[in-house]
Design an enzyme around this catalytic site. Structure first.
Site, PDB file in Angstrom:
ATOM      1  N   LYS A  33       0.839  -1.206   0.000  1.00 20.53           N
ATOM      2  CA  LYS A  33       0.000   0.000   0.000  1.00 20.53           C
ATOM      3  C   LYS A  33       0.874   1.256   0.000  1.00 20.53           C
ATOM      4  CE  LYS A  33      -0.329   0.025   5.037  1.00 20.53           C
ATOM      5  NZ  LYS A  33      -1.102  -0.408   6.204  1.00 20.53           N
ATOM      6  N   ARG A 116     -10.289   0.701  15.780  1.00 18.66           N
ATOM      7  CA  ARG A 116     -10.253   1.618  14.639  1.00 18.66           C
ATOM      8  C   ARG A 116     -11.192   1.068  13.578  1.00 18.66           C
ATOM      9  NH1 ARG A 116      -5.004   4.601  13.750  1.00 18.66           N
ATOM     10  NH2 ARG A 116      -5.464   6.361  15.095  1.00 18.66           N
ATOM     11  N   TYR A 243      15.566  31.070   2.446  1.00 14.60           N
ATOM     12  CA  TYR A 243      14.398  31.817   2.927  1.00 14.60           C
ATOM     13  C   TYR A 243      14.602  32.293   4.351  1.00 14.60           C
ATOM     14  CZ  TYR A 243      11.543  30.588  -1.081  1.00 14.60           C
ATOM     15  OH  TYR A 243      11.034  30.470  -2.337  1.00 14.60           O
ATOM     16  N   MET A 289      10.986  24.374  -1.408  1.00 14.89           N
ATOM     17  CA  MET A 289      10.066  23.426  -2.037  1.00 14.89           C
ATOM     18  C   MET A 289      10.827  22.418  -2.898  1.00 14.89           C
ATOM     19  SD  MET A 289       6.734  24.126  -4.412  1.00 14.89           S
ATOM     20  CE  MET A 289       5.874  25.107  -3.205  1.00 14.89           C
TER      21      MET A 289
HETATM   22  C1  LIG Z   1      -0.251  -1.478   6.882  1.00 18.56           C
HETATM   23  C2  LIG Z   1      -0.793  -2.736   7.410  1.00 18.56           C
HETATM   24  C3  LIG Z   1       0.053  -3.818   7.739  1.00 18.56           C
HETATM   25  C4  LIG Z   1       1.571  -3.734   7.685  1.00 18.56           C
HETATM   26  O1  LIG Z   1       2.093  -3.272   8.902  1.00 18.56           O
HETATM   27  P1  LIG Z   1       3.672  -3.108   9.123  1.00 18.56           P
HETATM   28  O2  LIG Z   1       3.786  -2.599  10.501  1.00 18.56           O
HETATM   29  O3  LIG Z   1       4.146  -2.120   8.119  1.00 18.56           O
HETATM   30  O4  LIG Z   1       4.279  -4.448   8.913  1.00 18.56           O
HETATM   31  C5  LIG Z   1      -0.525  -5.003   8.141  1.00 18.56           C
HETATM   32  N1  LIG Z   1      -1.883  -5.121   8.231  1.00 18.56           N
HETATM   33  C6  LIG Z   1      -2.716  -4.105   7.955  1.00 18.56           C
HETATM   34  C7  LIG Z   1      -4.181  -4.306   8.095  1.00 18.56           C
HETATM   35  C8  LIG Z   1      -2.208  -2.879   7.542  1.00 18.56           C
HETATM   36  O5  LIG Z   1      -3.038  -1.860   7.285  1.00 18.56           O
END
Ligand SMILES: *Cc1c(COP(=O)(O)O)cnc(C)c1O
Length: 334
Positions: A33, A116, A243, A289
């Site tokens: 992700k 969550r 800056y 930037m």
């Molecule tokens: C991002 C995520 C992970 C990975 O976690 P790490 O600490 O980066 O290994 C695992 N499970 C879920 C549901 C996540 O959102």
């Protein structure tokens, strides 16, 4: 343009270390992700697949599309649930089940304490009944630990809760349901792993935010960040630069501007406590930037080769440093 070097050997080293914990490479789901935590979604997907990883985790279906051919299964954490032979979708709420397309593959996320996302324990029976009624294909049950990276007994308490969830899945008559709960911190703390999958993100990229009292498996940073020289000039003692003129030359010096700034996702930080690069150069004055200034004439500088070291300086965690980097930064595999 500033660019990122991806160290393939270090990536494979980390995956090997994790495979030693899980017992096999096939039990690793690589979390890709957020542009593979800033490392490049398609690139890291390809390297992981070449290593033998069969499962991936992303947030959106659009991300999954880009790596579809590389994996046997792809778990999508947060998107509309549709029927697909390769994708499975996370169920976070009863609403998700109601909106899902019939025959879609789903993995039920259970809230065992993080509060969550996920179905609370007292809604489990309702969720199971709805999944059956809607004709969904339950292929997984999962949870996420809230403090796997802290020294406390909470992890064990959540694990206990998850054990009862697994039991209830069996009792309800579902079969071929994979169970997974471990992220990086949890798998690094685990001595005997008995689930079907781990969801590994940060550890694969070389970091662990665990206190050092835990087993150190020697993860190695995969990413290093480089910037290229734009121009060089001489500053005389007393001249100000950047800056706000925050930097004042204490003596005559030669400085160069390099092409990395907060527009590339690099942290602006605090010019009173300047960031020091992995080559030991202090950033002079404010981060712009698109540029920073350093006392150097080198054509190319390594700004960061360990996001955890950078994170300590910038008051954050490794995840944020790498994930913030622009997807546009070119990647070079070494
Ligand atoms: C991002 C995520 C992970 C990975 O976690 P790490 O600490 O980066 O290994 C695992 N499970 C879920 C549901 C996540 O959102």
């Amino acid at each position: 343009m500033a660019f990122i070097k991806i160290n393939k050997q270090n990536f494979y080293h980390n995956l090997n270390q994790i495979a030693l914990k899980t017992g096999s490479v096939e039990k690793i789901a690589i979390v890709l992700k957020d542009n593979a935590y800033g490392h490049g979604l398609e690139l890291m997907g390809r390297l992981a697949s070449e290593f033998g990883i069969k499962h991936a985790v992303v947030r959106k279906t659009a991300e999954a599309e880009l790596i579809r051919s590389l994996f046997d299964t792809i778990l999508i954490l947060g998107d509309n649930i549709i029927k697909d032979e390769k994708y499975s979708f996370t169920i976070n709420t009863l609403e998700d089940i109601k909106k899902a397309q019939k025959d879609a593959k789903v993995e039920l996320k259970v809230d065992t304490g993080m509060h969550r996302n996920g179905i609370p324990l007292d809604e489990l029976d309702e969720a199971f009944a709805l999944i059956k009624a809607k004709g969904l294909n339950l292929t997984g049950v999962m949870t996420h630990y809230r403090s796997a990276d802290e020294l406390s007994s909470e992890l064990f308490w959540q694990q206990k809760q998850f054990e009862t969830v697994k039991q209830r899945v069996k009792e309800t008559g579902f079969t071929d349901v994979r169970v997974h709960s471990h992220n990086t911190a949890a798998i690094l703390r685990t001595k005997s792993f008995d689930e079907d999958l781990v969801r590994v993100g940060i550890g694969a990229y070389g970091y662990s935010e665990l206190p050092h009292t835990f087993d150190d498996v020697g993860l190695r940073p995969v990413m290093s960040l480089y910037a290229k020289k734009i121009s060089t000039r001489k500053l005389r003692a007393g001249e100000r630069m950047g800056y706000g003129g925050d930097f004042i030359a204490a003596q005559d010096m030669t400085v160069s501007t390099y092409d990395l700034g907060y527009g590339d996702g690099w942290f602006r930080g605090d010019s009173n406590q300047p960031y020091v690069t992995s080559e030991g150069l202090s950033v002079l004055g404010r981060v712009s930037m698109d540029s920073i200034s350093l006392e150097s004439e080198k054509e190319e500088v390594c700004v960061m080769n360990d996001a955890q070291v950078a994170a300590k300086q910038l008051g954050t965690i490794s995840y944020e440093i790498t994930t913030a980097l622009s997807a546009e930064l070119p990647k070079e595999v070494i």
